[in-house]
Scaffold this motif. Structure first.
Motif, mmCIF file in Angstrom:
data_model
loop_
_atom_site.group_PDB
_atom_site.id
_atom_site.type_symbol
_atom_site.label_atom_id
_atom_site.label_comp_id
_atom_site.label_asym_id
_atom_site.label_seq_id
_atom_site.Cartn_x
_atom_site.Cartn_y
_atom_site.Cartn_z
ATOM 1 N N SER A 1 -13.861 -5.269 20.690
ATOM 2 C CA SER A 1 -13.662 -3.925 20.156
ATOM 3 C C SER A 1 -13.746 -2.908 21.285
ATOM 4 N N ASP A 2 -13.007 -1.821 21.144
ATOM 5 C CA ASP A 2 -13.084 -0.747 22.135
ATOM 6 C C ASP A 2 -14.164 0.265 21.770
ATOM 7 N N ILE A 3 -14.936 -0.016 20.736
ATOM 8 C CA ILE A 3 -15.998 0.883 20.283
ATOM 9 C C ILE A 3 -17.292 0.518 20.997
ATOM 10 N N THR A 4 -17.970 1.540 21.532
ATOM 11 C CA THR A 4 -19.229 1.298 22.234
ATOM 12 C C THR A 4 -20.262 2.358 21.839
ATOM 13 N N TRP A 5 -21.451 2.254 22.405
ATOM 14 C CA TRP A 5 -22.542 3.162 22.076
ATOM 15 C C TRP A 5 -22.157 4.611 22.334
ATOM 16 N N GLU A 6 -22.608 5.476 21.435
ATOM 17 C CA GLU A 6 -22.410 6.929 21.492
ATOM 18 C C GLU A 6 -20.965 7.383 21.285
ATOM 19 N N ASP A 7 -20.063 6.444 20.946
ATOM 20 C CA ASP A 7 -18.698 6.849 20.600
ATOM 21 C C ASP A 7 -18.697 7.620 19.291
ATOM 22 N N ASN A 8 -17.841 8.627 19.208
ATOM 23 C CA ASN A 8 -17.588 9.297 17.939
ATOM 24 C C ASN A 8 -16.532 8.482 17.209
ATOM 25 N N VAL A 9 -16.808 8.157 15.944
ATOM 26 C CA VAL A 9 -15.918 7.279 15.184
ATOM 27 C C VAL A 9 -15.651 7.840 13.796
ATOM 28 N N PHE A 10 -14.610 7.301 13.196
ATOM 29 C CA PHE A 10 -14.308 7.514 11.785
ATOM 30 C C PHE A 10 -14.696 6.239 11.053
ATOM 31 N N PHE A 11 -15.206 6.364 9.833
ATOM 32 C CA PHE A 11 -15.433 5.185 9.008
ATOM 33 C C PHE A 11 -15.075 5.506 7.568
ATOM 34 N N TRP A 12 -14.602 4.481 6.858
ATOM 35 C CA TRP A 12 -14.078 4.690 5.518
ATOM 36 C C TRP A 12 -14.031 3.366 4.766
ATOM 37 N N TRP A 13 -13.814 3.473 3.460
ATOM 38 C CA TRP A 13 -13.617 2.296 2.614
ATOM 39 C C TRP A 13 -12.634 2.660 1.527
ATOM 40 N N ASN A 14 -11.999 1.626 0.960
ATOM 41 C CA ASN A 14 -11.038 1.918 -0.099
ATOM 42 C C ASN A 14 -11.780 2.215 -1.400
ATOM 43 N N ASP A 15 -11.083 2.814 -2.330
ATOM 44 C CA ASP A 15 -11.732 3.306 -3.554
ATOM 45 C C ASP A 15 -12.235 2.207 -4.486
ATOM 46 N N LYS A 16 -11.912 0.948 -4.239
ATOM 47 C CA LYS A 16 -12.414 -0.150 -5.067
ATOM 48 C C LYS A 16 -13.601 -0.870 -4.439
ATOM 49 N N ALA A 17 -14.021 -0.467 -3.240
ATOM 50 C CA ALA A 17 -15.082 -1.169 -2.520
ATOM 51 C C ALA A 17 -16.497 -0.806 -2.981
ATOM 52 N N GLY A 18 -16.663 0.373 -3.549
ATOM 53 C CA GLY A 18 -17.995 0.844 -3.930
ATOM 54 C C GLY A 18 -18.453 0.370 -5.289
ATOM 55 N N VAL A 19 -19.785 0.305 -5.434
ATOM 56 C CA VAL A 19 -20.424 -0.008 -6.709
ATOM 57 C C VAL A 19 -21.351 1.150 -7.048
ATOM 58 N N VAL A 20 -21.181 1.732 -8.215
ATOM 59 C CA VAL A 20 -22.007 2.856 -8.644
ATOM 60 C C VAL A 20 -23.345 2.337 -9.138
ATOM 61 N N LEU A 21 -24.431 2.946 -8.649
ATOM 62 C CA LEU A 21 -25.799 2.576 -9.039
ATOM 63 C C LEU A 21 -26.422 3.722 -9.799
ATOM 64 N N ARG A 22 -27.031 3.402 -10.927
ATOM 65 C CA ARG A 22 -27.728 4.417 -11.728
ATOM 66 C C ARG A 22 -29.216 4.138 -11.701
ATOM 67 N N ASP A 23 -30.018 5.185 -11.922
ATOM 68 C CA ASP A 23 -31.479 4.993 -12.044
ATOM 69 C C ASP A 23 -31.818 4.325 -13.336
#
Length: 90
Positions: free
Chosen positions: A68-90
């Motif tokens: 990877s060309d990513i190293t320490w202290e790099d500024n990055v973008f991160f994301w996930w598609n809309d089906k990757a998350g799981v909603v958690l309730r109390d």
């Protein structure tokens, strides 16, 4: 409905890049790489988001030569598609 919820996303479902991804309009965040661990078949990044939250991201290495060309202290973008998350309730 007015209730507070949390969202969980598995580390391997989160994408990471130094370049802003094309065509991504939601679930897109920025941060700085604070830690990196290399495990042969995958890398793990700890990214501190601009709001201070730390996010763990796991990226598979697809070949022995995959570096990877990513190293320490790099500024990055991160994301996930809309089906990757799981909603958690109390």
């Amino acid at each position: 409905l007015g209730m507070a919820v949390g969202l969980a996303v598995r580390p391997e479902k989160i994408e990471i890049s130094k370049q802003r991804p094309e065509g991504v309009a939601v679930n897109l965040f920025t941060g700085t790489v604070k830690e990196i661990a290399y495990f042969g078949s995958y890398n793990t990044y700890i990214v501190q988001a601009t709001d201070g939250l730390r996010v763990k991201i796991t990226e598979a290495n697809t070949s022995r030569q995959d570096l990877s060309d990513i190293t320490w202290e790099d500024n990055v973008f991160f994301w996930w598609n809309d089906k990757a998350g799981v909603v958690l309730r109390d």
